[in-house]
Design a protein around this motif. Sequence first.
Motif, PDB file in Angstrom:
ATOM      1  N   PRO A 143       0.812  -1.229   0.000  1.00  0.00           N
ATOM      2  CA  PRO A 143       0.000   0.000   0.000  1.00  0.00           C
ATOM      3  C   PRO A 143       0.842   1.274   0.000  1.00  0.00           C
ATOM      4  O   PRO A 143       0.455   2.278  -0.606  1.00  0.00           O
ATOM      5  CB  PRO A 143      -0.823  -0.135   1.291  1.00  0.00           C
ATOM      6  N   GLU A 144       1.994   1.242   0.687  1.00  0.00           N
ATOM      7  CA  GLU A 144       2.851   2.430   0.711  1.00  0.00           C
ATOM      8  C   GLU A 144       3.579   2.609  -0.625  1.00  0.00           C
ATOM      9  O   GLU A 144       3.829   3.741  -1.053  1.00  0.00           O
ATOM     10  CB  GLU A 144       3.835   2.338   1.873  1.00  0.00           C
ATOM     11  N   MET A 145       3.931   1.502  -1.298  1.00  0.00           N
ATOM     12  CA  MET A 145       4.490   1.607  -2.653  1.00  0.00           C
ATOM     13  C   MET A 145       3.493   2.322  -3.567  1.00  0.00           C
ATOM     14  O   MET A 145       3.846   3.226  -4.328  1.00  0.00           O
ATOM     15  CB  MET A 145       4.771   0.219  -3.227  1.00  0.00           C
ATOM     16  N   ARG A 146       2.254   1.879  -3.483  1.00  0.00           N
ATOM     17  CA  ARG A 146       1.197   2.450  -4.318  1.00  0.00           C
ATOM     18  C   ARG A 146       1.020   3.943  -4.024  1.00  0.00           C
ATOM     19  O   ARG A 146       0.902   4.766  -4.946  1.00  0.00           O
ATOM     20  CB  ARG A 146      -0.098   1.684  -4.056  1.00  0.00           C
ATOM     21  N   SER A 147       1.012   4.291  -2.744  1.00  0.00           N
ATOM     22  CA  SER A 147       0.846   5.696  -2.366  1.00  0.00           C
ATOM     23  C   SER A 147       2.013   6.545  -2.858  1.00  0.00           C
ATOM     24  O   SER A 147       1.819   7.691  -3.292  1.00  0.00           O
ATOM     25  CB  SER A 147       0.718   5.813  -0.844  1.00  0.00           C
ATOM     26  N   LEU A 148       3.217   5.988  -2.794  1.00  0.00           N
ATOM     27  CA  LEU A 148       4.384   6.735  -3.269  1.00  0.00           C
ATOM     28  C   LEU A 148       4.305   6.941  -4.780  1.00  0.00           C
ATOM     29  O   LEU A 148       4.610   8.033  -5.282  1.00  0.00           O
ATOM     30  CB  LEU A 148       5.666   5.994  -2.892  1.00  0.00           C
ATOM     31  N   PHE A 149       3.900   5.925  -5.511  1.00  0.00           N
ATOM     32  CA  PHE A 149       3.722   6.054  -6.960  1.00  0.00           C
ATOM     33  C   PHE A 149       2.721   7.170  -7.270  1.00  0.00           C
ATOM     34  O   PHE A 149       2.959   8.039  -8.116  1.00  0.00           O
ATOM     35  CB  PHE A 149       3.247   4.731  -7.541  1.00  0.00           C
ATOM     36  N   LEU A 150       1.588   7.157  -6.575  1.00  0.00           N
ATOM     37  CA  LEU A 150       0.565   8.171  -6.809  1.00  0.00           C
ATOM     38  C   LEU A 150       1.034   9.557  -6.394  1.00  0.00           C
ATOM     39  O   LEU A 150       0.632  10.566  -6.989  1.00  0.00           O
ATOM     40  CB  LEU A 150      -0.718   7.796  -6.066  1.00  0.00           C
ATOM     41  N   ALA A 151       1.915   9.616  -5.388  1.00  0.00           N
ATOM     42  CA  ALA A 151       2.470  10.905  -4.985  1.00  0.00           C
ATOM     43  C   ALA A 151       3.332  11.496  -6.099  1.00  0.00           C
ATOM     44  O   ALA A 151       3.333  12.714  -6.318  1.00  0.00           O
ATOM     45  CB  ALA A 151       3.289  10.753  -3.704  1.00  0.00           C
ATOM     46  N   TYR A 152       4.056  10.634  -6.803  1.00  0.00           N
ATOM     47  CA  TYR A 152       4.812  11.117  -7.962  1.00  0.00           C
ATOM     48  C   TYR A 152       3.871  11.643  -9.041  1.00  0.00           C
ATOM     49  O   TYR A 152       4.151  12.671  -9.681  1.00  0.00           O
ATOM     50  CB  TYR A 152       5.695   9.995  -8.528  1.00  0.00           C
ATOM     51  N   LEU A 153       2.760  10.952  -9.259  1.00  0.00           N
ATOM     52  CA  LEU A 153       1.792  11.449 -10.235  1.00  0.00           C
ATOM     53  C   LEU A 153       1.267  12.823  -9.827  1.00  0.00           C
ATOM     54  O   LEU A 153       1.090  13.712 -10.672  1.00  0.00           O
ATOM     55  CB  LEU A 153       0.624  10.475 -10.368  1.00  0.00           C
ATOM     56  N   ASP A 154       1.003  13.007  -8.541  1.00  0.00           N
ATOM     57  CA  ASP A 154       0.543  14.305  -8.047  1.00  0.00           C
ATOM     58  C   ASP A 154       1.602  15.377  -8.307  1.00  0.00           C
ATOM     59  O   ASP A 154       1.275  16.513  -8.679  1.00  0.00           O
ATOM     60  CB  ASP A 154       0.234  14.237  -6.554  1.00  0.00           C
ATOM     61  N   GLU A 155       2.874  15.020  -8.081  1.00  0.00           N
ATOM     62  CA  GLU A 155       3.961  15.978  -8.323  1.00  0.00           C
ATOM     63  C   GLU A 155       4.019  16.347  -9.803  1.00  0.00           C
ATOM     64  O   GLU A 155       4.197  17.527 -10.156  1.00  0.00           O
ATOM     65  CB  GLU A 155       5.291  15.376  -7.879  1.00  0.00           C
ATOM     66  N   GLY A 156       3.875  15.343 -10.681  1.00  0.00           N
ATOM     67  CA  GLY A 156       3.871  15.630 -12.111  1.00  0.00           C
ATOM     68  C   GLY A 156       2.718  16.527 -12.512  1.00  0.00           C
ATOM     69  O   GLY A 156       2.884  17.455 -13.316  1.00  0.00           O
ATOM     70  N   ALA A 157       1.533  16.276 -11.954  1.00  0.00           N
ATOM     71  CA  ALA A 157       0.379  17.110 -12.265  1.00  0.00           C
ATOM     72  C   ALA A 157       0.587  18.541 -11.780  1.00  0.00           C
ATOM     73  O   ALA A 157       0.213  19.508 -12.464  1.00  0.00           O
ATOM     74  CB  ALA A 157      -0.876  16.508 -11.636  1.00  0.00           C
ATOM     75  N   ALA A 158       1.191  18.685 -10.593  1.00  0.00           N
ATOM     76  CA  ALA A 158       1.442  20.022 -10.047  1.00  0.00           C
ATOM     77  C   ALA A 158       2.411  20.800 -10.931  1.00  0.00           C
ATOM     78  O   ALA A 158       2.216  21.997 -11.193  1.00  0.00           O
ATOM     79  CB  ALA A 158       1.981  19.911  -8.624  1.00  0.00           C
TER      80      ALA A 158
END
Length: 341
Positions: free
Chosen positions: A227-242
């Motif tokens: 679950p933390e791997m998944r959250s970290l991946f999605l955090a990168y997506l958020d950074e890219g969107a920002a």
Amino acid sequence: MIRTLLRVTGRLAVSLAVLLTSLWACLALWYQLPGPAPVKIGAPVLWAAFGLAAIALLWRGRAARALLSYAVGFAMLLGWWGTILPSQDRVWADDVARQVTGKVEGSVVTMNNVRNFDWRSDTDHTARWETRRYDLDRLKSVDVALSYWTGPAIAHTLVSFGFDDGQFLTFSIEIRKERGESFSSIGGFFKQFETSLIAADEHDILRVRTNVRGEDVYLYRVHLPQPEMRSLFLAYLDEGAALARAPSFYNTLTANCTTIVYALAKRIVPGLPMDYRLLASGYLPDYLYDVGGLTPGYSMEALRAAGRITERAIATDKTPGADFSQAIRQGLPGVDAKAAQ
């Protein structure tokens, strides 16, 4: 006697403040003032003379005039500095020409602008930007790569996500160079570069460092629940969107490849301690080891020795058809031996 000592001490403190702010101002003018070389040289020279004149007046007993003049001048400089804003619209170098974005539908992420260049030299390459899909339910590993090019304290940090179908995707926070620019650690303090988030195939982003640029690369398996791997991946997506919505400046100290990784990870694992090794990024593996973030059951020395992938990466060029990601993970602690075959 005490009054004289206090006066001298105060003048020394103010003189030091003027010297330090003058140094900052000279570098800011050098890196950001537009115009030809004579202008870029002349402006810092004039500012240095202005600062020295303020210090001279201070020691001649004209402190009020000296400090008022310098404060007004420095305030005007700061006003100009505030007008320098990051941009999306420049003539970018090929390898940072696009920003990654992603769309999540259920467990499937569609990634746009995944870089998969074929590098023959640092200036000769075939550019490929691809759309790829990844199923986060099949995410099974996170590895951190450290690429060293100048001594043990400085390294570039990359984070690679592995899936059970054999795919790997690597994220890298980098300077967004304009065409013809090169990295400058000092320039990174003075708004010289925007920030870029690159998502790339390992055969591109790791191989260009080991096989093309001659950097020394180490890979470490990160000990994280799925679950933390998944959250970290999605955090990168958020950074890219920002970054796609609003560009930001890279900063050598406060917004670099390691500090941003730390900020992302802290969202997933609250309470991670701040540490000097987040700034001296070459020592990041030791930090991760101390907080229990690397494969357990090994010493740091063993992890470092087994994690050096440079020679394994170079050898893939002599083996046509070799799977780069599997080859560099041969013998890597925490990796299933069958998965690395």
